[in-house]
Design a protein around this motif. Structure first.
Motif, mmCIF file in Angstrom:
data_model
loop_
_atom_site.group_PDB
_atom_site.id
_atom_site.type_symbol
_atom_site.label_atom_id
_atom_site.label_comp_id
_atom_site.label_asym_id
_atom_site.label_seq_id
_atom_site.Cartn_x
_atom_site.Cartn_y
_atom_site.Cartn_z
ATOM 1 N N ILE A 1 17.384 23.671 -26.514
ATOM 2 C CA ILE A 1 16.705 23.553 -25.081
ATOM 3 C C ILE A 1 15.902 22.122 -25.479
ATOM 4 C CG2 ILE A 1 15.158 24.205 -23.534
ATOM 5 C CD1 ILE A 1 17.786 25.433 -23.155
ATOM 6 N N LEU A 2 15.143 22.366 -26.479
ATOM 7 C CA LEU A 2 14.248 21.168 -26.717
ATOM 8 C C LEU A 2 15.060 19.944 -26.971
ATOM 9 C CD1 LEU A 2 11.070 22.292 -29.017
ATOM 10 C CD2 LEU A 2 11.064 21.143 -26.712
ATOM 11 N N PHE A 3 16.018 19.856 -27.805
ATOM 12 C CA PHE A 3 16.937 18.689 -27.987
ATOM 13 C C PHE A 3 17.485 18.143 -26.554
ATOM 14 C CE2 PHE A 3 20.178 16.491 -29.752
ATOM 15 C CZ PHE A 3 19.730 15.545 -30.849
ATOM 16 N N GLY A 4 17.689 19.103 -25.977
ATOM 17 C CA GLY A 4 18.568 18.573 -24.636
ATOM 18 C C GLY A 4 17.477 17.903 -23.852
ATOM 19 N N ILE A 5 16.125 18.408 -23.755
ATOM 20 C CA ILE A 5 15.294 17.870 -22.961
ATOM 21 C C ILE A 5 14.825 16.316 -23.569
ATOM 22 C CG2 ILE A 5 12.559 17.986 -22.331
ATOM 23 C CD1 ILE A 5 13.055 20.991 -22.154
ATOM 24 N N VAL A 6 14.840 16.592 -24.831
ATOM 25 C CA VAL A 6 14.395 15.110 -25.539
ATOM 26 C C VAL A 6 15.646 14.049 -25.056
ATOM 27 C CG1 VAL A 6 14.740 13.833 -27.432
ATOM 28 C CG2 VAL A 6 13.395 15.802 -27.386
ATOM 29 N N LEU A 7 17.050 14.667 -25.159
ATOM 30 C CA LEU A 7 18.081 13.761 -24.874
ATOM 31 C C LEU A 7 17.995 13.235 -23.413
ATOM 32 C CD1 LEU A 7 21.220 15.019 -26.319
ATOM 33 C CD2 LEU A 7 20.226 12.731 -26.642
ATOM 34 N N LEU A 8 17.581 14.202 -22.376
ATOM 35 C CA LEU A 8 17.629 13.778 -21.084
ATOM 36 C C LEU A 8 16.364 12.725 -20.607
ATOM 37 C CD1 LEU A 8 18.149 17.058 -19.086
ATOM 38 C CD2 LEU A 8 19.632 15.185 -19.187
ATOM 39 N N THR A 9 15.159 13.048 -21.230
ATOM 40 C CA THR A 9 14.127 12.159 -21.125
ATOM 41 C C THR A 9 14.118 10.818 -21.977
ATOM 42 O OG1 THR A 9 12.840 13.207 -22.703
ATOM 43 C CG2 THR A 9 12.555 14.138 -20.445
ATOM 44 N N ILE B 1 1.299 8.349 -17.230
ATOM 45 C CA ILE B 1 1.690 9.606 -17.262
ATOM 46 C C ILE B 1 3.261 9.975 -17.775
ATOM 47 C CG2 ILE B 1 2.332 11.901 -15.951
ATOM 48 C CD1 ILE B 1 -0.378 11.210 -14.424
ATOM 49 N N GLY B 2 3.926 8.725 -16.940
ATOM 50 C CA GLY B 2 5.422 9.064 -17.319
ATOM 51 C C GLY B 2 5.670 8.515 -18.803
ATOM 52 N N GLN B 3 5.023 7.503 -19.386
ATOM 53 C CA GLN B 3 5.185 7.222 -20.790
ATOM 54 C C GLN B 3 4.678 8.363 -21.748
ATOM 55 O OE1 GLN B 3 6.918 4.827 -22.108
ATOM 56 N NE2 GLN B 3 7.344 3.980 -19.930
ATOM 57 N N PHE B 4 3.548 8.897 -21.313
ATOM 58 C CA PHE B 4 3.076 10.099 -22.166
ATOM 59 C C PHE B 4 3.952 11.467 -22.141
ATOM 60 C CE2 PHE B 4 0.636 13.951 -22.537
ATOM 61 C CZ PHE B 4 -0.217 13.654 -23.717
ATOM 62 N N ILE B 5 4.754 11.515 -20.832
ATOM 63 C CA ILE B 5 5.453 12.778 -20.703
ATOM 64 C C ILE B 5 6.691 12.657 -21.432
ATOM 65 C CG2 ILE B 5 6.741 14.273 -19.065
ATOM 66 C CD1 ILE B 5 4.290 13.958 -17.279
ATOM 67 N N LYS B 6 7.383 11.220 -21.564
ATOM 68 C CA LYS B 6 8.499 11.152 -22.345
ATOM 69 C C LYS B 6 8.211 11.484 -24.075
ATOM 70 C CE LYS B 6 10.638 7.234 -21.567
ATOM 71 N NZ LYS B 6 11.078 5.946 -21.090
ATOM 72 N N PHE B 7 7.025 11.340 -24.361
ATOM 73 C CA PHE B 7 6.982 11.634 -25.919
ATOM 74 C C PHE B 7 6.648 13.158 -26.208
ATOM 75 C CE2 PHE B 7 6.103 7.089 -26.627
ATOM 76 C CZ PHE B 7 6.918 7.030 -27.927
ATOM 77 N N LEU B 8 6.226 14.126 -25.046
ATOM 78 C CA LEU B 8 5.896 15.306 -25.426
ATOM 79 C C LEU B 8 7.151 16.257 -25.915
ATOM 80 C CD1 LEU B 8 3.544 16.264 -22.378
ATOM 81 C CD2 LEU B 8 2.832 15.859 -25.012
ATOM 82 N N PRO B 9 8.369 16.076 -25.300
ATOM 83 C CA PRO B 9 9.388 16.959 -25.978
ATOM 84 C C PRO B 9 9.715 16.397 -27.423
ATOM 85 C CG PRO B 9 10.193 16.189 -23.576
ATOM 86 C CD PRO B 9 8.854 15.537 -24.211
#
Length: 180
Positions: free
Chosen positions: A34-42, A6-14
């Motif tokens: 917002i999406l780009f910020g989530i990509v950077l955080l994850t 789940i962790g590896q899958f969720i990291k790719f969603l953003p």
């Protein structure tokens, strides 16, 4: 196991959402930021493995910059010579004074670069085990306790043979074939 999946899958969603957002050419700057910020955080560039960061950020660079210009090759060359070595430095970051900026050509001689380079190390050092590694793979179910002479993986074997400091090396199929 489930948490890892789940962790590896969720990291790719953003990342997937951001790429779809850009490809569909949706004009909503707030949502894009917002999406780009989530990509950077994850998927922060200095916190993940280089292959993962390359897989993530090369796609984003393509979607944002390279669709209209043919500069992808030049950018990839600069990334290989500057950005990836910098990311490698960040893996062992302790103090800002120890950080080395610039082109780092010695990375082409290190054991963790990529599978093609590892295969070249096997061939150039003429490392051949005459099937010992293959026998271990076929008889994987026999424990080391029962088989004390059971061989180690080909990547680790290569590391011990040529004295690399990095021992978590993956061997590609061509290298496995040559060794065996």
């Amino acid at each position: 196991m489930t948490g890892l999946l789940i962790g590896q899958f969720i990291k790719f969603l953003p990342i997937v959402y951001l790429i779809i957002f850009k490809i569909k050419n949706i004009k909503n700057r707030f949502f894009e930021i917002i999406l780009f910020g989530i990509v950077l955080l994850t998927n922060f560039p200095t916190s993940e493995a280089r292959f993962f960061i390359a897989a993530v950020y090369i796609q984003l660079l393509y979607v944002y910059f390279y669709r209209k210009r043919l500069v992808l090759n030049q950018s990839l060359i600069l990334d290989m010579l500057f950005l990836f070595p910098l990311l490698d430095e960040m893996r062992r970051f302790s103090r800002i004074e120890n950080l080395k900026f610039g082109f780092k050509f010695e990375m082409f001689l290190e054991g963790h670069f990529d599978s093609y380079q590892i295969f070249l190390r096997v061939v150039s050092n003429e490392i051949v085990t005459n099937g010992k590694q293959l026998l271990t793979v076929i008889l994987f179910f026999i424990q080391r306790k029962l088989w004390p002479g059971k061989s180690i993986g080909s990547g680790t074997y290569l590391q011990k043979e040529i004295g690399l400091s990095y021992d978590n090396i993956a061997m590609n199929y061509f290298g496995e074939g040559y060794i065996n």
